[in-house]
Design a protein around this motif. Structure first.
Motif, short mmCIF file in Angstrom:
data_model
loop_
_atom_site.label_atom_id
_atom_site.label_comp_id
_atom_site.label_asym_id
_atom_site.label_seq_id
_atom_site.Cartn_x
_atom_site.Cartn_y
_atom_site.Cartn_z
N GLY A 152 -2.68 -6.44 4.49
CA GLY A 152 -3.75 -5.23 5.65
C GLY A 152 -4.92 -5.27 5.10
N LYS A 153 -5.92 -6.25 4.43
CA LYS A 153 -7.25 -5.61 4.31
C LYS A 153 -7.85 -5.64 5.98
CE LYS A 153 -7.83 -8.93 0.44
NZ LYS A 153 -7.90 -10.44 -0.20
N GLU A 154 -6.98 -5.74 6.89
CA GLU A 154 -7.83 -6.13 7.96
C GLU A 154 -8.14 -4.15 7.91
OE1 GLU A 154 -5.86 -9.65 8.98
OE2 GLU A 154 -5.53 -7.82 7.86
N ILE A 155 -7.24 -3.34 8.05
CA ILE A 155 -7.38 -1.65 7.70
C ILE A 155 -7.83 -1.39 6.46
CG2 ILE A 155 -5.81 0.37 7.53
CD1 ILE A 155 -3.80 -1.34 9.84
N ILE A 156 -7.23 -1.88 5.76
CA ILE A 156 -7.54 -1.19 4.02
C ILE A 156 -9.46 -1.47 4.47
CG2 ILE A 156 -8.33 -1.43 1.33
CD1 ILE A 156 -5.23 -2.69 1.75
N ARG A 157 -9.92 -2.41 4.27
CA ARG A 157 -11.42 -2.22 5.02
C ARG A 157 -12.23 -2.19 5.61
NH1 ARG A 157 -11.83 -9.11 5.78
NH2 ARG A 157 -11.18 -9.95 3.83
N PRO A 158 -11.77 -1.33 6.40
CA PRO A 158 -12.50 -0.40 6.88
C PRO A 158 -12.48 1.06 7.09
CG PRO A 158 -11.21 -1.04 8.38
CD PRO A 158 -11.76 -2.47 7.44
N LEU A 159 -11.10 1.16 6.41
CA LEU A 159 -10.88 2.58 5.39
C LEU A 159 -11.53 2.88 4.58
CD1 LEU A 159 -8.69 4.92 6.19
CD2 LEU A 159 -6.78 3.64 4.58
#
Length: 745
Positions: A152-159
């Motif tokens: 889920g890094k694609e979501i964790i980074r911008p979050l």
């Protein structure tokens, strides 16, 4: 009381509490305030110093007010005033202003916000910071098609970026705190490869020497000279480090044993790299694919790769069940067929090939000067369904039906993650009923077995072209003439060679590993064509070949559609006009005249402006011919026609400019002649008569006489006769007795 966007530093208690994690001078931002399940205020705090320096944006910390006040103090200026975080100007712009000035940044911001939108509510933010949303984020990432191995890094980074900088949409615009990481560390001479200081600010203690630029080359030489050990499936680099210490970190000396001196190598700690330093430099010196070769040699590495990564034909038992598709530029420069008086090259072509995984039969191919695009893929699919004997005869090649027996559409296609494999087009084909492609899969990164068959066959095909004139060779001597200067093969000839090579591969390449027990029982020859014919004629899972009528329907589905407009005079496409007798019989032009222009769908082959086709209601294709008014565009590709149209438009623009300039000079000449006439009649009285003037016939007759005299004089001069003699003759003729006689010159 702490407010949003206030800046803080660690208090003495905070410095002691975070001694091994934060620096004592780090800046902290109060980015947001949320509530927990009991309604208590929770402060969200971001370490701005680490946020700017780290490669990955870290998750902010949460504190209740009591703990926060004990760990942090306001950051103040020299006068003791508290400081606040100043938002960049771009964050203050509206969406409309962003669209005008920074459209690309706005698109990236909107895309990032779309990923994290389900987790931007205050409740979700608290749950995320409290560590209660990990499973939900991973599930959401998988639903979006993200790589499950990234957790889920694609979501964790911008979050993290969104929460750290104030929980507003514009915080996702990358400005000062981009979190992109810095450039890969470039080691300089006399520098450590490890961190300079600890995160708490204390210096590191190391007895090793500084890094030297030639260490990478030294390690490579030792590794390739000695190989790398492997134990329990893991690489053992210990021996390489030992050899490095022996050659570059030791001095010759003497040791005493049993009262006697013996020569020995003495390890010099000041010349040695630490274990961490050595491993880091080693992984820069030797790539992962090189490590496998160094372990057992290249052949053993290839065999082990096959064993660990599986086989491409696992679970495949039908011909055409799974077909791999791949493309590569052929290393041959082709000659220009349009210029026989000058040896020129038109460049290299791309070979796109479809290979059956079960039999390694080459089903179809395409050659194109354009880089891999969907048209190349579609042409290769069409070639799979064509009668190969008829197709080969177009290039002067005679083959038997057993040489290339494929006349079928692939059931499933496997490709790499290339832009030419347009997923929306593939999905439309799979969802349709006219083509029997049931499955399309993209080869996952890091799993080359998914296209191993096609790459192997492409390598075989390139081997057939090794000795052609114009072939590009690796490690070419720059003093030798480049092969592009002496091309000799044309595109049609290359088609013939590729067809020959395909038939040789299909009928002679020995593939015993693909023979099943059933094939062996029926004495099937272990070559691709024989296995293909056996499986396609099998009673249980064989398929009939594609008929010409079916081929017509499938071609229409595969080709990229273009929109043409029918007007009362012609069919318009790409600013060119076309005519079609079938369209005339259908009354298209009459319909356009009475009811207005309308659009139709057409297809084009290889981008040519000549080969444009329209489909009727029963699925039959009709070619529409280019209009006679556009004769000069025949034989051109679409790009060539567009270039010619651009050239015509430029010529038209130049001519309009010349015409406008000529009209200006023409009007000036008219004014000059009018002025000359006014000067001629400046002493004549003004004519105020309104009715038609008298005596015009007499004056006109006089002008006709003068005109005859001048014309005769002019023609006689052209014939070399003396003008005085001619004038006397004309005067004598004019005083003759016959008044009705006409002058003849």
């Amino acid at each position: 009381m702490a407010n949003l966007y206030d800046l803080f530093n660690l208090s003495d208690t905070g410095i002691d509490f975070y001694a091994g994690e934060f620096g004592k001078d780090d800046d902290f931002l109060l980015s947001h305030i949320v509530q927990d399940e009991d309604g208590n205020e929770i402060l969200v705090v971001t370490n701005l110093t680490q946020f700017e320096a780290k490669r990955e944006p870290s998750k902010p910390r949460i504190f209740n007010r009591n703990k926060f006040s004990s760990l942090f103090n306001y950051k103040t200026d020299d006068d003791g005033y508290a400081l606040s975080f100043v938002e960049p100007n771009i964050w203050l712009l509206s969406d409309h202003e962003l669209s005008l000035k920074y459209s690309r940044k706005k698109e990236r911001r909107d895309y990032a916000f779309k990923l994290i939108e389900p987790f931007t509510t205050p409740e979700k933010i608290y749950q995320y910071l409290a560590g209660k949303l990990n499973k939900e984020i991973k599930a959401h990432a998988e639903a979006l098609g993200c790589n499950p191995n990234n957790n889920g890094k694609e979501i964790i980074r911008p979050l993290n970026r969104f929460i750290s900088l104030g929980c507003h949409k514009n915080a996702l615009i990358l400005v000062k705190y981009e979190n992109c990481g810095k450039e890969p560390r470039s080691y300089k001479a006399d520098s450590k490869t490890g961190p300079k200081t600890k995160s708490c600010g204390n210096p590191t203690n190391s007895g090793s020497r500084m890094y030297q630029p030639d260490d990478i080359q030294k390690i490579r030489e030792i590794a390739f000279a000695n190989g790398i050990e492997k134990k329990d499936g893991k690489f053992q680099i210990k021996r390489i480090r030992t050899l490095f210490d022996r050659d570059h970190a030791s001095d010759k000396g003497w040791v005493v044993k049993n009262g006697k001196q013996f020569p020995a190598l003495l390890l010099n700690e000041n010349q040695r790299l630490t274990k961490r330093q050595f491993y880091r430099v080693f992984h820069k010196a030797v790539m992962p694919n090189e490590m496998m070769v160094l372990t057992d040699g290249i052949k053993e590495a290839i065999n082990r790769s096959r064993q660990t990564k599986g086989k491409a034909n696992e679970g495949v038992f039908r011909a055409g069940q799974v077909c791999e598709i791949d493309s590569t530029p052929l290393p041959v420069y082709l000659a220009n067929p349009l210029e026989p008086n000058k040896r020129e090259t038109v460049g290299k072509v791309y070979l796109c090939m479809i290979v059956c995984v079960a039999t390694e039969e080459i089903m179809g191919y395409s050659l194109s000067f354009a880089p891999p695009v969907w048209e190349n893929i579609a042409e290769a699919l069409i070639n799979c369904m064509r009668d190969k004997q008829e197709y080969a005869s177009q290039y002067g090649v005679d083959i038997d039906s057993e040489d290339w027996p494929v006349q079928h559409v692939p059931e499933g296609i496997r490709a790499d993650n290339g832009v030419e494999y347009l997923k929306q087009i593939i999905q439309r084909i799979i969802n349709g009923d006219e083509i029997e492609i049931n499955d399309f899969s993209i080869n996952a990164p890091g799993q080359p077995k998914g296209k191993g068959t096609s790459e192997k066959v492409l390598h075989i095909m390139q081997g057939f072209l090794e000795n052609l004139q114009g072939k590009v060779t690796k490690d070419r001597n720059p003093s030798i003439q480049h092969p592009a200067n002496h091309p000799i093969i044309f595109l049609e000839g290359l088609h013939a060679l590729v067809i020959r090579a395909i038939t040789i591969h299909n009928t002679t390449h020995f593939r015993p590993r693909l023979i099943t027990h059933e094939m062996a029982s029926n004495s099937v020859k272990p070559v691709p064509s024989a296995m293909w014919q056996y499986l396609m004629n099998h009673e249980a899972y064989g398929r009939p070949p594609t008929s010409p009528q079916q081929l017509s329907q499938k071609v229409w589905v595969l080709m990229r559609k273009h929109t043409a407009t029918v007007n009362p005079r012609e069919i318009r496409l790409n600013k060119l006009g076309y005519k079609n007798q079938w369209a005339i019989k259908q009354g298209w032009f009459d319909q356009a005249e009475f009811h207005g222009a309308f659009d139709i769908e057409v297809i084009a082959f290889k981008g040519s402006v000549d080969q444009i086709y329209v489909r009727d209601g029963v699925g039959v294709l009709h070619q529409i011919e280019i209009h006679d008014d556009y004769e000069k565009f025949r034989g051109m590709t679409l790009s060539q026609a567009q270039a010619e149209q651009h050239k015509d438009a430029q010529i038209k623009q130049d001519l309009e400019h010349q015409n406008a300039q000529a009209l200006i000079n023409y009007e000036t000449e008219v004014q000059t002649l009018v002025a000359q006439g006014e000067d001629f009649y400046q002493y004549a009285p003004v004519n105020c008569r309104i009715s038609f003037p008298d005596g015009i016939d007499v004056l006109n007759f006089q002008m006709r006489e003068n005109e005859q005299i001048e014309r005769a004089d002019r023609y006689l001069k052209l014939m070399g006769v003396d003008s005085d003699v001619s004038k006397t003759n004309i005067e004598n003729q004019s005083t003759g007795t016959n008044d009705d006689e006409e002058y003849i010159c």
